[in-house]
Design an enzyme around this catalytic site. Structure first.
Site, short mmCIF file in Angstrom:
data_model
loop_
_atom_site.label_atom_id
_atom_site.label_comp_id
_atom_site.label_asym_id
_atom_site.label_seq_id
_atom_site.Cartn_x
_atom_site.Cartn_y
_atom_site.Cartn_z
N GLU A 103 -8.51 23.83 7.76
CA GLU A 103 -9.88 24.35 7.83
C GLU A 103 -9.94 25.90 7.78
O GLU A 103 -10.72 26.47 7.02
CB GLU A 103 -10.41 23.85 9.17
CG GLU A 103 -11.85 23.94 9.39
CD GLU A 103 -12.11 23.79 10.90
OE1 GLU A 103 -11.21 23.39 11.66
OE2 GLU A 103 -13.24 24.11 11.29
N ASP A 128 -3.71 16.85 11.63
CA ASP A 128 -4.88 16.32 12.35
C ASP A 128 -5.74 15.38 11.50
O ASP A 128 -6.53 14.62 12.04
CB ASP A 128 -5.76 17.48 12.83
CG ASP A 128 -5.00 18.48 13.69
OD1 ASP A 128 -3.95 18.09 14.25
OD2 ASP A 128 -5.44 19.64 13.80
N ARG A 163 6.20 1.96 35.65
CA ARG A 163 5.41 3.19 35.79
C ARG A 163 4.32 3.24 34.71
O ARG A 163 4.47 2.62 33.66
CB ARG A 163 6.27 4.41 35.49
CG ARG A 163 7.18 4.85 36.54
CD ARG A 163 8.03 5.98 35.95
NE ARG A 163 8.94 6.48 36.93
CZ ARG A 163 10.12 7.02 36.64
NH1 ARG A 163 10.52 7.11 35.39
NH2 ARG A 163 10.88 7.48 37.59
N ARG A 172 -6.22 18.23 17.75
CA ARG A 172 -7.33 19.13 18.05
C ARG A 172 -8.58 18.34 18.44
O ARG A 172 -8.49 17.54 19.35
CB ARG A 172 -7.58 20.07 16.86
CG ARG A 172 -7.65 21.51 17.33
CD ARG A 172 -8.22 22.39 16.29
NE ARG A 172 -7.21 23.11 15.54
CZ ARG A 172 -6.57 24.19 15.97
NH1 ARG A 172 -6.78 24.67 17.18
NH2 ARG A 172 -5.71 24.80 15.20
N GLU A 222 -5.03 15.40 22.72
CA GLU A 222 -5.10 16.67 23.46
C GLU A 222 -6.53 17.17 23.65
O GLU A 222 -6.81 17.90 24.60
CB GLU A 222 -4.27 17.73 22.74
CG GLU A 222 -4.77 18.04 21.33
CD GLU A 222 -3.96 19.05 20.56
OE1 GLU A 222 -2.93 19.52 21.06
OE2 GLU A 222 -4.37 19.38 19.42
N HIS A 272 4.90 19.96 19.40
CA HIS A 272 5.25 20.32 18.02
C HIS A 272 6.28 19.41 17.38
O HIS A 272 6.53 19.52 16.17
CB HIS A 272 5.71 21.78 17.98
CG HIS A 272 4.59 22.72 18.29
ND1 HIS A 272 4.25 23.06 19.58
CD2 HIS A 272 3.71 23.34 17.49
CE1 HIS A 272 3.21 23.88 19.55
NE2 HIS A 272 2.87 24.06 18.30
N VAL A 273 6.87 18.52 18.16
CA VAL A 273 7.80 17.56 17.55
C VAL A 273 7.06 16.74 16.48
O VAL A 273 7.64 16.31 15.49
CB VAL A 273 8.46 16.69 18.65
CG1 VAL A 273 7.57 15.57 19.14
CG2 VAL A 273 9.78 16.11 18.18
N GLN A 274 5.72 16.60 16.67
CA GLN A 274 4.91 15.85 15.70
C GLN A 274 4.78 16.57 14.36
O GLN A 274 4.35 15.99 13.37
CB GLN A 274 3.48 15.64 16.25
CG GLN A 274 3.43 14.72 17.43
CD GLN A 274 2.16 14.93 18.26
OE1 GLN A 274 1.22 14.18 18.15
NE2 GLN A 274 2.15 15.96 19.09
#
Ligand code: F6P
Length: 342
Positions: A103, A128, A163, A172, A222, A272-274
């Protein structure tokens, strides 16, 4: 003809595949020369270039990141930014510019071509997948695969310890990565920015999952927000396009769930591994096709346009339209996955 190429914004897998396709077709079929601009808009702003020819793009198809470097430099916020860009393009004898970005990067390209007469063609990228003019952006499929693999792995450790595992993914203000990876990874709760969530409801899904003697996985985007309250952020810092750095909701949610249900909860922030590593086959395919069509657009003089995927066709759309509207998850689509919650 000499063509400049730049990659701006957050990097993503597939950028090198675009660069390779642009250069291979440009040199082999049209006899063009290229200039690689360094680090997004910083390159044309400061006249920072690297040679870009067929030897430079050999072997880069499966490589993540970008051989040109990237940054979130916003030339519209720099004094005389536009004038400097125009001067540097002239100095480099660049006739047309291919801007590969999301963008923000494409927003600058749209203004440069619409208001300042710079010949730009855009290529959309972002993990994204939030650009409305294209069905998919490359980088997204790889990010979803990485997140899905992480969720698969978290299932087994969650169950060994009984767990709650909260997985925070990027995206984003759009929930695409959360929705796709949560569905593919069999998450028990998926929370997206498009719909505020109720912590009590999340806790009741968590509790019901434990009743079936399995441990719950909660995927949270996130940008997701609780019903009562604001966006949960670790810090308030902003980039030069004015975006705050998202992340923090995963940690916060795990604490709330633990406090309200009494069940132990942990958070994994994929971060940031993504965005790192080799692109998936789909992203290589899409990025390569975008590159081939972008250089064709330059050949046709179709400046002010961006390549986009519609179905299986690559089409041209006006750059201004490309950045006008955020593509978000529709309520009906989100409702479809609700059957798996709890
Ligand atoms: O736009 C891509 C993206 O990875 C978002 O999902 C995330 O919020 C942001 O970039 C992170 O930016 P940075 O690399 O500046 O930390």
């Amino acid at each position: 003809m000499r063509v400049g190429v730049l990659t701006g914004g957050g990097d993503c897998p597939g950028l090198n595949a675009v660069i390779r396709a642009v250069v291979r077709k440009g040199v082999q079929e049209y006899g063009y020369e290229f200039a690689g601009f360094k680090d997004g808009w910083r390159g044309p702003l400061e006249g920072a270039t690297v040679p870009l020819d067929i030897p430079a793009v050999r072997g880069i198809l499966p490589r993540g990141g970008t051989i040109l470097g990237s940054s979130r430099t916003n030339p519209l916020k720099v004094e005389n930014g536009i004038r400097r860009i125009k001067e540097n393009l002239a100095k480099q004898e660049v006739d047309a510019l291919i801007a590969i970005g999301g963008e923000d990067t494409l927003g600058v390209a749209a203004r440069l071509s619409g208001e300042y007469g710079v010949s730009c063609v855009g290529v959309p990228k972002t993990i994204d997948n939030d650009l409305s003019a294209t069905d998919y952006t490359f980088g997204f499929d790889t990010a979803v695969n990485i997140a899905t693999e992480a969720i698969d792995r978290l299932h087994t450790t969650a169950e060994s310890h009984m767990r709650v595992l909260v997985v925070e993914v990027m995206g984003r203000h759009a929930g695409w990565i959360a929705l796709h990876s949560g569905l593919a990874g069999g998450a028990n709760v998926i929370l997206i920015p498009e719909q505020r969530f109720d912590v009590d409801q999340v806790c009741s899904w968590v509790t019901s999952r434990f009743k079936s003697s399995y441990a719950p996985i909660v995927v949270v985007a996130e940008g997701a927000m609780p019903k009562d309250g604001d966006m949960v952020l670790k810090d308030q810092s902003q980039d030069s396009f004015g975006h705050v750095r998202l992340s923090g909701v995963g940690e916060w949610l795990a604490k709330e769930v633990e406090r309200r249900t009494g069940k132990e909860a942990r958070t994994t922030v994929l971060g940031h591994v993504q965005r790192g590593g080799t692109p998936s086959a789909f992203d290589r395919w899409l990025a390569t096709r975008f590159g081939l069509h972008a250089i064709e657009a330059v050949r046709d003089g179709a400046y002010g346009s961006m390549v986009a995927l519609r179905g299986t066709d690559v089409v041209r759309v006006p750059l201004a339209e490309a950045t006008a509207k955020l593509k978000t998850v529709a309520p009906e689509l989100y409702a479809e996955v609700g059957v798996f919650f709890g």
